[in-house]
Motif scaffolding. Sequence first.
Motif, mmCIF file in Angstrom:
data_model
loop_
_atom_site.group_PDB
_atom_site.id
_atom_site.type_symbol
_atom_site.label_atom_id
_atom_site.label_comp_id
_atom_site.label_asym_id
_atom_site.label_seq_id
_atom_site.Cartn_x
_atom_site.Cartn_y
_atom_site.Cartn_z
ATOM 1 N N SER A 163 7.856 51.643 29.118
ATOM 2 C CA SER A 163 7.906 51.401 27.671
ATOM 3 C C SER A 163 9.319 51.194 27.149
ATOM 4 O O SER A 163 9.491 50.691 26.037
ATOM 5 C CB SER A 163 7.262 52.578 26.926
ATOM 6 O OG SER A 163 8.090 53.733 27.005
ATOM 7 N N LYS A 164 10.324 51.565 27.928
ATOM 8 C CA LYS A 164 11.699 51.458 27.447
ATOM 9 C C LYS A 164 12.073 49.991 27.212
ATOM 10 O O LYS A 164 11.821 49.130 28.076
ATOM 11 C CB LYS A 164 12.658 52.078 28.466
ATOM 12 C CG LYS A 164 12.449 53.577 28.666
ATOM 13 C CD LYS A 164 12.858 54.351 27.434
ATOM 14 C CE LYS A 164 12.507 55.828 27.530
ATOM 15 N NZ LYS A 164 12.997 56.478 28.724
ATOM 16 N N PRO A 165 12.680 49.672 26.064
ATOM 17 C CA PRO A 165 13.054 48.288 25.779
ATOM 18 C C PRO A 165 13.991 47.676 26.822
ATOM 19 O O PRO A 165 14.029 46.463 26.995
ATOM 20 C CB PRO A 165 13.745 48.389 24.411
ATOM 21 C CG PRO A 165 13.138 49.605 23.786
ATOM 22 C CD PRO A 165 12.920 50.564 24.924
ATOM 23 N N ASP A 166 14.747 48.513 27.525
ATOM 24 C CA ASP A 166 15.664 48.003 28.544
ATOM 25 C C ASP A 166 15.089 48.141 29.953
ATOM 26 O O ASP A 166 15.827 48.143 30.941
ATOM 27 C CB ASP A 166 17.009 48.714 28.465
ATOM 28 C CG ASP A 166 16.880 50.239 28.591
ATOM 29 O OD1 ASP A 166 15.728 50.731 28.661
ATOM 30 O OD2 ASP A 166 17.919 50.921 28.603
ATOM 31 N N CYS A 167 13.759 48.239 30.047
ATOM 32 C CA CYS A 167 13.113 48.340 31.366
ATOM 33 C C CYS A 167 13.469 47.122 32.207
ATOM 34 O O CYS A 167 13.528 45.999 31.713
ATOM 35 C CB CYS A 167 11.597 48.446 31.187
ATOM 36 S SG CYS A 167 10.675 48.526 32.732
ATOM 37 N N THR A 212 -0.342 55.139 28.962
ATOM 38 C CA THR A 212 0.439 54.277 28.081
ATOM 39 C C THR A 212 1.511 55.083 27.353
ATOM 40 O O THR A 212 1.422 56.302 27.227
ATOM 41 C CB THR A 212 -0.455 53.591 27.034
ATOM 42 O OG1 THR A 212 -1.007 54.588 26.162
ATOM 43 C CG2 THR A 212 -1.578 52.808 27.701
ATOM 44 N N ASP A 213 2.516 54.365 26.861
ATOM 45 C CA ASP A 213 3.585 54.999 26.099
ATOM 46 C C ASP A 213 4.289 53.945 25.261
ATOM 47 O O ASP A 213 4.096 52.735 25.465
ATOM 48 C CB ASP A 213 4.580 55.699 27.029
ATOM 49 C CG ASP A 213 5.382 56.783 26.316
ATOM 50 O OD1 ASP A 213 5.131 57.023 25.119
ATOM 51 O OD2 ASP A 213 6.259 57.401 26.955
ATOM 52 N N ALA A 214 5.116 54.397 24.331
ATOM 53 C CA ALA A 214 5.904 53.503 23.488
ATOM 54 C C ALA A 214 7.262 54.133 23.249
ATOM 55 O O ALA A 214 7.424 55.354 23.351
ATOM 56 C CB ALA A 214 5.184 53.243 22.164
ATOM 57 N N ALA A 215 8.240 53.291 22.931
ATOM 58 C CA ALA A 215 9.594 53.793 22.692
ATOM 59 C C ALA A 215 10.317 52.855 21.751
ATOM 60 O O ALA A 215 9.986 51.669 21.653
ATOM 61 C CB ALA A 215 10.359 53.914 24.011
ATOM 62 N N VAL A 216 11.306 53.392 21.044
ATOM 63 C CA VAL A 216 12.171 52.590 20.180
ATOM 64 C C VAL A 216 13.608 52.955 20.502
ATOM 65 O O VAL A 216 13.960 54.135 20.554
ATOM 66 C CB VAL A 216 11.889 52.846 18.684
ATOM 67 C CG1 VAL A 216 12.867 52.043 17.824
ATOM 68 C CG2 VAL A 216 10.456 52.500 18.326
ATOM 69 N N ARG A 217 14.430 51.938 20.743
ATOM 70 C CA ARG A 217 15.843 52.180 21.063
ATOM 71 C C ARG A 217 16.691 51.089 20.421
ATOM 72 O O ARG A 217 16.426 49.904 20.622
ATOM 73 C CB ARG A 217 16.040 52.197 22.576
ATOM 74 C CG ARG A 217 17.473 52.443 23.020
ATOM 75 C CD ARG A 217 17.560 52.611 24.526
ATOM 76 N NE ARG A 217 16.893 53.823 24.976
ATOM 77 C CZ ARG A 217 16.723 54.138 26.264
ATOM 78 N NH1 ARG A 217 17.164 53.313 27.211
ATOM 79 N NH2 ARG A 217 16.117 55.264 26.601
#
Length: 242
Positions: A206-210, A91-96
Amino acid sequence: MRLSFCMVVSMIWRERNSRLYGKPPCHKKSTLHSCLSVIHSRFAHLHLDDFISRNNVATAANFGLPCIHERTSAVFCSWTRPALEVYKLNTDAAVRNGIGGIGGLIRNSVGEVQVMFSLRSGSEEIHLLEMKAILHGITLARTEGYNSIWIESDSLLAVNVLLEKWDCPWKAIPIVEEIRDALRNTPNWKLSHIWREANGAADFLSKPDCCCEGAVLLPSCIPRGLRDILDLDAAGHLYPRL
């Protein structure tokens, strides 16, 4: 560079306080000499890394200061396959740009994707998003009937809090309790930290623009960029640690 700047400011401040309390002023050359002496002694004991601290090495050279310069070899890491009949959850998380995202995937002992997820979230603190990703992944694993799971996250804070090695941040207490409840209902589980460089598949999701999004994604949804990462992971590719 930071050390040099802070030491100059400190010496100027000391001289200012000295004059403020009526002590005789110190000549600027004497102040500069004292500053260089302290910097010289600090730098003499530094172990500077060849590929991380080049600016520090250049600063030492500009000051004409001796330093111990050690060349370190590159460190590598890789994604490790789980044992037979064990399923690995990364798992992973990101904020952009103020938008958060969580992602993860479950793979079998040969590295084949069984199921994955990629969800958008609010702009919460990153450690809360990392824990949300872990919770969603465990819930998905239980829903899909995977009773033996190896959970990996590149958040050292999340892993150590859940393993009760570190104190839990107060904001994370509710979600940590949810994760622990979910683990109590999981017959066989393991939790460990993975370096970020070897967690590329979960990072991709996890990238918001996945390019793919959903609470449950099947292997048929795997885009080309993610497929390349999965192939490297399954082959035991060594990723250099940056």
